[in-house]
Design a protein around this motif. Structure first.
Motif, PDB file in Angstrom:
ATOM      1  N   ALA A  46       0.850  -1.195   0.000  1.00 41.95           N
ATOM      2  CA  ALA A  46       0.000   0.000   0.000  1.00 41.95           C
ATOM      3  C   ALA A  46       0.880   1.237   0.000  1.00 41.95           C
ATOM      4  O   ALA A  46       1.945   1.254   0.630  1.00 41.95           O
ATOM      5  CB  ALA A  46      -0.894  -0.006   1.244  1.00 41.95           C
ATOM      6  N   PRO A  47       0.465   2.265  -0.714  1.00 43.81           N
ATOM      7  CA  PRO A  47       1.284   3.477  -0.709  1.00 43.81           C
ATOM      8  C   PRO A  47       1.282   4.123   0.672  1.00 43.81           C
ATOM      9  O   PRO A  47       0.325   3.991   1.438  1.00 43.81           O
ATOM     10  CB  PRO A  47       0.583   4.378  -1.738  1.00 43.81           C
ATOM     11  N   VAL A  48       2.351   4.805   0.971  1.00 46.53           N
ATOM     12  CA  VAL A  48       2.449   5.552   2.225  1.00 46.53           C
ATOM     13  C   VAL A  48       1.594   6.802   2.085  1.00 46.53           C
ATOM     14  O   VAL A  48       1.865   7.670   1.258  1.00 46.53           O
ATOM     15  CB  VAL A  48       3.918   5.929   2.519  1.00 46.53           C
ATOM     16  N   LEU A  49       0.548   6.877   2.863  1.00 48.14           N
ATOM     17  CA  LEU A  49      -0.350   8.027   2.792  1.00 48.14           C
ATOM     18  C   LEU A  49      -0.242   8.927   4.012  1.00 48.14           C
ATOM     19  O   LEU A  49      -0.812  10.016   4.032  1.00 48.14           O
ATOM     20  CB  LEU A  49      -1.806   7.545   2.648  1.00 48.14           C
ATOM     21  N   ALA A 110      12.776  13.862  -1.034  1.00 47.28           N
ATOM     22  CA  ALA A 110      12.856  12.596  -0.288  1.00 47.28           C
ATOM     23  C   ALA A 110      11.496  12.065   0.136  1.00 47.28           C
ATOM     24  O   ALA A 110      11.311  10.862   0.263  1.00 47.28           O
ATOM     25  CB  ALA A 110      13.746  12.799   0.933  1.00 47.28           C
ATOM     26  N   ASN A 111      10.534  12.946   0.381  1.00 50.61           N
ATOM     27  CA  ASN A 111       9.270  12.494   0.984  1.00 50.61           C
ATOM     28  C   ASN A 111       8.190  12.294  -0.076  1.00 50.61           C
ATOM     29  O   ASN A 111       7.098  12.851   0.006  1.00 50.61           O
ATOM     30  CB  ASN A 111       8.800  13.490   2.050  1.00 50.61           C
ATOM     31  N   VAL A 112       8.493  11.483  -1.073  1.00 55.83           N
ATOM     32  CA  VAL A 112       7.543  11.225  -2.157  1.00 55.83           C
ATOM     33  C   VAL A 112       7.191   9.750  -2.136  1.00 55.83           C
ATOM     34  O   VAL A 112       8.096   8.908  -2.092  1.00 55.83           O
ATOM     35  CB  VAL A 112       8.153  11.594  -3.520  1.00 55.83           C
ATOM     36  N   ASN A 113       5.897   9.416  -2.174  1.00 56.95           N
ATOM     37  CA  ASN A 113       5.509   8.016  -2.079  1.00 56.95           C
ATOM     38  C   ASN A 113       5.479   7.341  -3.442  1.00 56.95           C
ATOM     39  O   ASN A 113       5.834   7.935  -4.468  1.00 56.95           O
ATOM     40  CB  ASN A 113       4.176   7.875  -1.326  1.00 56.95           C
ATOM     41  N   SER A 114       5.048   6.117  -3.460  1.00 52.80           N
ATOM     42  CA  SER A 114       5.096   5.336  -4.685  1.00 52.80           C
ATOM     43  C   SER A 114       4.169   5.889  -5.768  1.00 52.80           C
ATOM     44  O   SER A 114       4.353   5.602  -6.947  1.00 52.80           O
ATOM     45  CB  SER A 114       4.729   3.882  -4.391  1.00 52.80           C
ATOM     46  N   LEU A 115       3.193   6.704  -5.383  1.00 51.41           N
ATOM     47  CA  LEU A 115       2.270   7.287  -6.361  1.00 51.41           C
ATOM     48  C   LEU A 115       2.711   8.686  -6.790  1.00 51.41           C
ATOM     49  O   LEU A 115       1.917   9.437  -7.364  1.00 51.41           O
ATOM     50  CB  LEU A 115       0.841   7.336  -5.783  1.00 51.41           C
ATOM     51  N   ASP A 116       3.953   9.031  -6.501  1.00 45.90           N
ATOM     52  CA  ASP A 116       4.500  10.338  -6.872  1.00 45.90           C
ATOM     53  C   ASP A 116       3.746  11.471  -6.177  1.00 45.90           C
ATOM     54  O   ASP A 116       3.608  12.560  -6.699  1.00 45.90           O
ATOM     55  CB  ASP A 116       4.450  10.541  -8.397  1.00 45.90           C
ATOM     56  N   PRO A 585      -8.220 -12.269 -12.483  1.00 44.93           N
ATOM     57  CA  PRO A 585      -9.553 -11.733 -12.781  1.00 44.93           C
ATOM     58  C   PRO A 585     -10.402 -11.487 -11.535  1.00 44.93           C
ATOM     59  O   PRO A 585     -11.185 -10.546 -11.503  1.00 44.93           O
ATOM     60  CB  PRO A 585     -10.188 -12.813 -13.661  1.00 44.93           C
ATOM     61  N   ALA A 586     -10.230 -12.295 -10.533  1.00 40.58           N
ATOM     62  CA  ALA A 586     -11.101 -12.135  -9.366  1.00 40.58           C
ATOM     63  C   ALA A 586     -10.738 -10.908  -8.541  1.00 40.58           C
ATOM     64  O   ALA A 586     -11.610 -10.179  -8.074  1.00 40.58           O
ATOM     65  CB  ALA A 586     -11.018 -13.398  -8.491  1.00 40.58           C
ATOM     66  N   ARG A 587      -9.475 -10.692  -8.367  1.00 39.22           N
ATOM     67  CA  ARG A 587      -9.043  -9.578  -7.501  1.00 39.22           C
ATOM     68  C   ARG A 587      -8.644  -8.343  -8.283  1.00 39.22           C
ATOM     69  O   ARG A 587      -8.644  -7.240  -7.760  1.00 39.22           O
ATOM     70  CB  ARG A 587      -7.899 -10.028  -6.605  1.00 39.22           C
ATOM     71  N   GLY A 588      -8.312  -8.539  -9.542  1.00 34.53           N
ATOM     72  CA  GLY A 588      -8.016  -7.394 -10.397  1.00 34.53           C
ATOM     73  C   GLY A 588      -6.618  -6.843 -10.202  1.00 34.53           C
ATOM     74  O   GLY A 588      -5.738  -7.459  -9.618  1.00 34.53           O
ATOM     75  N   TYR A 589      -6.429  -5.675 -10.734  1.00 24.78           N
ATOM     76  CA  TYR A 589      -5.131  -4.997 -10.713  1.00 24.78           C
ATOM     77  C   TYR A 589      -4.957  -4.184  -9.435  1.00 24.78           C
ATOM     78  O   TYR A 589      -5.921  -3.662  -8.866  1.00 24.78           O
ATOM     79  CB  TYR A 589      -5.010  -4.059 -11.914  1.00 24.78           C
ATOM     80  N   VAL A 590      -3.701  -4.063  -9.037  1.00 19.71           N
ATOM     81  CA  VAL A 590      -3.332  -3.165  -7.945  1.00 19.71           C
ATOM     82  C   VAL A 590      -2.274  -2.201  -8.478  1.00 19.71           C
ATOM     83  O   VAL A 590      -1.286  -2.624  -9.092  1.00 19.71           O
ATOM     84  CB  VAL A 590      -2.771  -3.949  -6.736  1.00 19.71           C
ATOM     85  N   LEU A 591      -2.525  -0.924  -8.256  1.00 18.66           N
ATOM     86  CA  LEU A 591      -1.574   0.091  -8.696  1.00 18.66           C
ATOM     87  C   LEU A 591      -0.443   0.157  -7.667  1.00 18.66           C
ATOM     88  O   LEU A 591      -0.676   0.464  -6.497  1.00 18.66           O
ATOM     89  CB  LEU A 591      -2.269   1.452  -8.800  1.00 18.66           C
ATOM     90  N   ALA A 592       0.762  -0.121  -8.101  1.00 14.69           N
ATOM     91  CA  ALA A 592       1.899  -0.178  -7.174  1.00 14.69           C
ATOM     92  C   ALA A 592       2.762   1.072  -7.233  1.00 14.69           C
ATOM     93  O   ALA A 592       3.388   1.433  -6.224  1.00 14.69           O
ATOM     94  CB  ALA A 592       2.757  -1.405  -7.480  1.00 14.69           C
ATOM     95  N   GLY A 593       2.803   1.712  -8.383  1.00 12.63           N
ATOM     96  CA  GLY A 593       3.691   2.872  -8.469  1.00 12.63           C
ATOM     97  C   GLY A 593       3.415   3.721  -9.690  1.00 12.63           C
ATOM     98  O   GLY A 593       2.804   3.262 -10.653  1.00 12.63           O
ATOM     99  N   ILE A 594       3.845   4.948  -9.620  1.00 10.77           N
ATOM    100  CA  ILE A 594       3.671   5.899 -10.724  1.00 10.77           C
ATOM    101  C   ILE A 594       4.986   6.627 -10.928  1.00 10.77           C
ATOM    102  O   ILE A 594       5.660   7.006  -9.959  1.00 10.77           O
ATOM    103  CB  ILE A 594       2.560   6.918 -10.417  1.00 10.77           C
ATOM    104  N   ASP A 595       5.311   6.850 -12.171  1.00 10.26           N
ATOM    105  CA  ASP A 595       6.482   7.656 -12.479  1.00 10.26           C
ATOM    106  C   ASP A 595       6.103   8.632 -13.588  1.00 10.26           C
ATOM    107  O   ASP A 595       5.214   8.340 -14.403  1.00 10.26           O
ATOM    108  CB  ASP A 595       7.642   6.763 -12.909  1.00 10.26           C
TER     109      ASP A 595
END
Lengths: 599, 451
Positions: A46-49, A110-116, A585-595
């Motif tokens: 999970a991304p750091v929120l 430095a304080n940027v999470n996986s979703l930018d 298919p059952a659980r689908g995609y999970v977004l892990a990171g953005i660049d």
């Protein structure tokens, strides 16, 4: 590197070459996957929120005299001041020298999470698209209503001891303490407007601000306490803040009939620790571990300062407050909250006839500009000679659109965080500012409560124009697609903020998407495949994701489930790159990171 | 032994007191240790070893400069200036130099460095509205061991918005004045020195009638004593005259006291900064001096004028100017003019690339072009090129190839201080007939007007 099987005796040469070629291709493929496109795969987590500095900490207790109590024990960080002489001297002279000789290079924040994005922290809160612009920065319990106050009940209990703006501290019954500040006769209504509107913008963007409001009140409400003193800087002798001094402040303030217009800044809750610095960390705050000049929130705030021409965005215009969990204000546990203060210089700073034309374009001591002008005999065309400002609106000084270049804007002296703002930091803040709609900008201008409707209209025009320039610059290099998320298990959707804000003509936006398995770049033509894109025309864009893995089988974080998706909007120079895991298919995609790589 | 024991006891008590002051009742819970930075979940970019390694080359080369500025300059200044501010020292320091209600009085250090002369350092004191509004006093003194000292006292009474009455006294004693001979063809190699001991008392009525224009009428008495001088390896004027470089100038080795009357008129159409600097300036002056001690009666008449045009190229202080001036000195009576009362070029006079009083003669003509431009808030650059020289009476003997070139470039404060702070670097040439080679250099740094 796959192991090559031992060749059989007398194996044909052709066969040996074929096996060698296969091994080489396999090795190249592994090399490609492992080493491109620039980093290791994003982990499946999970991304750091939420940042850790929101967690309470304990600070060592020390004896610290307080209000005459010599035996007082404090379990909070020590209050400190930002030196008024050393800090600008260091920022203007010694820090640039030190950075030059140490060949200091700065990198990404430095304080940027996986979703930018920047997690919620004691500095910044993701407030969800600039909501609440039309409302004030104040809790209703702090709103002042002069009509409900009796004469002499607003007690002036402290003179102002720093800053050029005239003012004083007032304690209002049942409301608390406020710093009242006035306009000057040379620039009526603008500084008070800038204080309130600037704070509203910072707060809506996600920063912490004090409660700021414009107040029209009869001077008879004020009662001056005896023995007060004031001064504007550490170089001045304190002077008595007596009736004459008070009258001088009131005489210079803007008025509506008998009512004086001032701006009231509510005292920040908590145990006040003094301003924060734009570089380094606070040594006695265990949670303050990221050098401030490497925080994306502080860096990106440069664009807000540029937007409103807040050239005085220096250390002294900030405040740290210790928020204790218990009843004792300076007790532990607690945590430090960081506030932005005093945007009264915005909307056309006035620093006198010599400095004012340069504000926003050049530092007070701008070594590179000075060297260039000295060596070129002043032949370079300088924006501060081109005549900033608009005819008929001199009260706003040089606050205009036509001379504004967001990437070249400068405050009065170098700010360590602002100087290190990268393209990604700027793009992050631009995505936030893009959420200020035209209606919200209009509401901001009306918050200024300017008497002349033409000034209100002009303020709105300039705010909108400058915002558009910021967005045109910072939403067109890196991908402006934000709010990326997975819908219906296999659709990746987001909001193209450049299209939403009409940064370019609608026909310019042509969305394409492609994907590749693993971390390989979709630019590898052999592996990239196109994806169907659905764009609404108002900025919403969705991409149908392919199925690459079953529900069962490989581990959730297996490279076999890892997918890279590139989305281009046809306007930005660089694509949005999303990294996902297909959990089946059952659980689908999970977004892990953005660049957001540069194009 | 008892004393030592007492000292140790006092020290122990002090340490214990400090520990008590710092310590506090323990709550039984430890302070949170400093946290490790959070893992925000972004994979680190691949290291660029080549770039990282390349950066260390300039770092190592610049490391001596970095260590010096960082640890010998920045760190100590950070601690000391911060501590000074907490102790309210900046205000106390300013109060040391500036005092009185509204800080209308003060004493400031001043200095003047003109390479080729002895430097000087001193004090400038001022008191605005002394004893009465509109009455300003100033005192300026400089010195350099052991024979260089100067004092100037001035009282300026503002009669109204445009008129001022000034009472002025100055006394200067300096042994390093330069002399190269008189006339257009003096040589740089003839540099020699004389001592000037001067007192000058005068009263001036100054009327500012339009923008920068003014009319000033001055009457005064000055007394000069001129003798052998010295500086570095330069010979005295007497020795250089004996060597045949030039005739001994009239007035050297003697003393004269003169009553002087002077009128200066300037018309300047330019508005004060920050308005554009386009305009014209015309100036004229005439001074009559009468030697009060000499017999037979003698004196001099000095007169001259100039015209200058200024064009502000963009309305923001990029000013191009052209100027021309002529100056004359004629004797009154049968005696020659003391050489210190002849027309001179150099220093703060036209042709700044030369040392002060480099060129002396009965008349002079100069044409110059200059350019001024802003560099920073309150700081500007100046560039000047001038052609001119001194000549015999009424420009007798003028020939174009007897002209000289002088140029200078400088940085000066603009509008920040009462007297500009300026750094000037200039050059001067021999006459074009002599070859026109650059044969003199001038470097001057001034924090005041100078003597």
């Amino acid at each position: 590197m796959p192991r090559l099987p031992r060749p059989t005796p007398r194996e044909p040469r052709v066969a040996r070459l074929a096996r060698l070629r296969a091994a080489l291709v396999g090795a190249a493929g592994l090399f490609h996957v492992a080493c491109a496109p620039g980093h290791a795969p994003f982990p499946l987590r999970a991304p750091v929120l939420r940042d850790q500095d929101l967690d309470a900490v304990r600070v060592a207790c020390v004896r610290r005299p307080d209000h005459g109590d010599l035996r007082h024990v404090s379990c909070a960080p020590a209050p400190s001041d930002v030196p008024q002489i050393w800090t600008p001297l260091d920022h203007m002279v010694f820090r640039p020298i030190s950075d030059t000789f140490s060949v200091r290079v700065s990198g990404e924040a430095a304080n940027v999470n996986s979703l930018d994005e920047v997690p919620d922290s004691a500095w910044f809160t993701n407030r969800g698209a600039a909501t609440g612009i039309a409302t004030s920065t104040c809790d209703p319990s702090r709103i002042l209503d002069p009509t409900r106050s009796a004469d002499g009940t607003w007690v002036i209990d402290r003179g102002k001891t720093t800053g050029a703006t005239p003012g004083f501290r007032v304690t209002v019954p049942k409301r608390g303490k406020y710093m009242f500040k006035a306009d000057t006769p040379d620039q009526p209504e603008v500084p008070t407007a800038a204080s309130v509107v600037g704070a509203a913008i910072y707060r809506a963007a996600g920063f912490n601000t004090a409660c700021e409001q414009i107040v029209y009140f009869p001077p008879s409400l004020l009662k001056l306490s005896p023995g007060l003193r004031y001064r504007h800087s550490v170089a001045e002798d304190p002077k008595p803040f007596d009736e004459r001094a008070l009258q001088h402040v009131l005489d210079g303030a803007a008025r509506r009939g008998p009512l004086v217009r001032m701006h009231a800044s509510a005292w920040i809750p908590g145990y006040l620790l003094g301003p924060f610095r734009y570089d380094g960390t606070r040594s006695d705050d265990p949670s303050d571990v990221i050098p401030h000049e490497d925080r994306r929130d502080l860096r990106g705030a440069r664009l807000i300062a540029a937007w409103i021409d807040h050239v005085d965005a220096r250390d002294a215009n900030s405040m740290d407050a210790w928020v204790a969990e218990g009843a004792v204000p300076d007790g532990s546990p607690g945590h430090v909250v960081h506030y932005y203060l005093d945007t009264s210089d915005a909307f056309g700073p006035d620093f006198g006839p010599i400095l004012t034309p340069r504000m926003g374009f050049s530092y007070t001591l701008d070594w590179s500009d000075m060297a260039e002008d000295l060596l070129t005999l002043g032949v370079l065309r300088r924006p501060w000679f081109a005549g900033a400002g608009d005819p008929g609106f001199s009260v706003f000084r040089g606050f205009d659109v036509h001379s504004f270049v967001p990437s070249e804007w400068k405050m009065q002296y170098e700010n360590p965080a602002f100087s290190r703002m990268t393209e990604r930091d700027g793009a992050w803040m631009a995505r936030i500012l893009a959420r200020f709609s035209r209606e919200q900008v209009r509401a901001l201008a009306q918050m200024a409560e300017l008497t002349d409707p033409k000034n209100t209209e002009h303020l709105e025009t300039v705010l909108e124009g400058r915002l558009e320039r910021i967005l045109a610059r910072y939403l067109t290099r890196l991908a402006p697609i934000g709010e990326l998320h997975v819908e219906a298990r296999d659709r990746l959707c987001g909001l193209d903020l450049a299209q939403m804000r009409a940064v370019r003509e609608p026909a310019s936006f042509r969305f394409t998407a492609r994907w590749s398995p693993g971390a390989a770049s979709p630019d590898d033509g052999r592996r990239a495949r196109g994806l169907r894109v659905e764009a609404s025309g108002a900025g919403r864009v969705c991409v149908d994701l392919p199925r690459v893995a079953p529900d069962a089988g490989p581990r959730d974080d297996s490279p076999q489930r890892y997918v890279t998706v590139h989305v281009d909007d046809g306007v930005a120079q660089g694509p949005l790159v999303a990294y996902l895991y297909d959990l089946g298919p059952a659980r689908g995609y999970v977004l892990a990171g953005i660049d957001r790589p540069e194009g | 032994m008892r004393i030592l024991t007492a000292l140790l006891a006092v020290a122990a008590l002090a340490v214990a007191s400090r520990a008590y002051a710092d310590a506090a009742p323990s709550s039984g819970v430890d302070a949170t240790p400093r946290r490790a930075p959070l893992d925000y979940g972004r994979p680190a970019p691949p290291p660029n070893h080549a770039r990282a390694a390349a950066l260390w080359v300039p770092r190592l080369l610049l490391s001596p400069l970095y260590l010096t500025t960082e640890y010998l300059l920045r760190a100590p200044l950070s601690v000391s200036l911060t501590a000074a501010e907490r102790a309210d020292l900046p205000r106390k320091a300013i109060d040391f130099f500036l005092f009185g209600p509204d800080r209308k009085a003060g004493i400031l250090p001043v200095a003047y460095i003109d390479v080729g002369f002895s430097p000087s350092a001193g004090l400038y004191g001022f008191w605005h509205d002394a004893f009465a509004e509109g009455n300003d006093l100033s005192l300026h003194t400089e010195a350099w061991p052991s024979d260089w000292y100067a004092l100037s006292v001035e009282e300026s009474l503002r009669l109204d918005a445009s008129k001022t009455l000034q009472f002025h006294f100055a006394g200067v004693h300096r042994p390093d004045r330069v002399f190269y001979g008189i006339g257009p063809e003096t040589l740089q190699s003839s540099q020699s020195r004389y001592t000037e001991a001067l007192t000058d008392e005068d009263v001036t009525l100054d009327w500012k009638y339009f923008r920068g224009s003014h009319l000033a009428m001055t009457a005064g008495v000055k007394s000069e004593s001129l003798g052998p001088g010295y500086h570095g390896n330069d010979p005295s004027v007497e020795r250089e005259a004996m060597a045949g470089a030039f005739p001994l100038p009239y007035g050297l080795g003697g003393r004269y006291t003169a009553q002087t009357n002077r009128i200066e008129a300037t018309f300047d159409s330019r508005r004060p900064a920050p308005a554009p600097g386009t305009g014209v300036r015309l100036d004229a002056r005439v001074e009559q001096g009468s030697n009060m001690l000499g017999s037979p009666a003698s004196g001099w008449l000095r007169y001259g004028g100039g015209a200058a045009g200024f064009l502000d190229l963009d309305g923001h202080g990029h000013v191009l100017s052209l100027a021309a001036s002529a100056m004359f000195a004629d004797p009154l009576g049968s005696e020659p003019i003391p050489f210190t009362e002849l027309v001179s070029l150099g220093g703060d006079s036209p042709m700044r690339g030369y040392l002060p009083r480099r060129l002396i003669g009965r008349s002079a003509v100069v044409a110059s072009a200059s350019y001024a431009w802003p560099i920073a808030p309150g700081v500007g650059g100046t560039l000047e090129a001038a052609l001119g020289n001194v000549f015999d009476e009424h420009l007798e003997g003028f020939q174009p190839d007897l002209l000289r070139f002088a140029g200078d470039v400088g940085i000066t404060t603009v509008g920040l201080t009462e007297s500009p702070i300026a750094l000037t670097v200039g050059v001067g040439s021999e006459t074009f007939a002599q070859g026109g080679q650059l044969d003199s250099v001038r470097v001057a740094l001034s924090f005041n007007r100078g003597f």
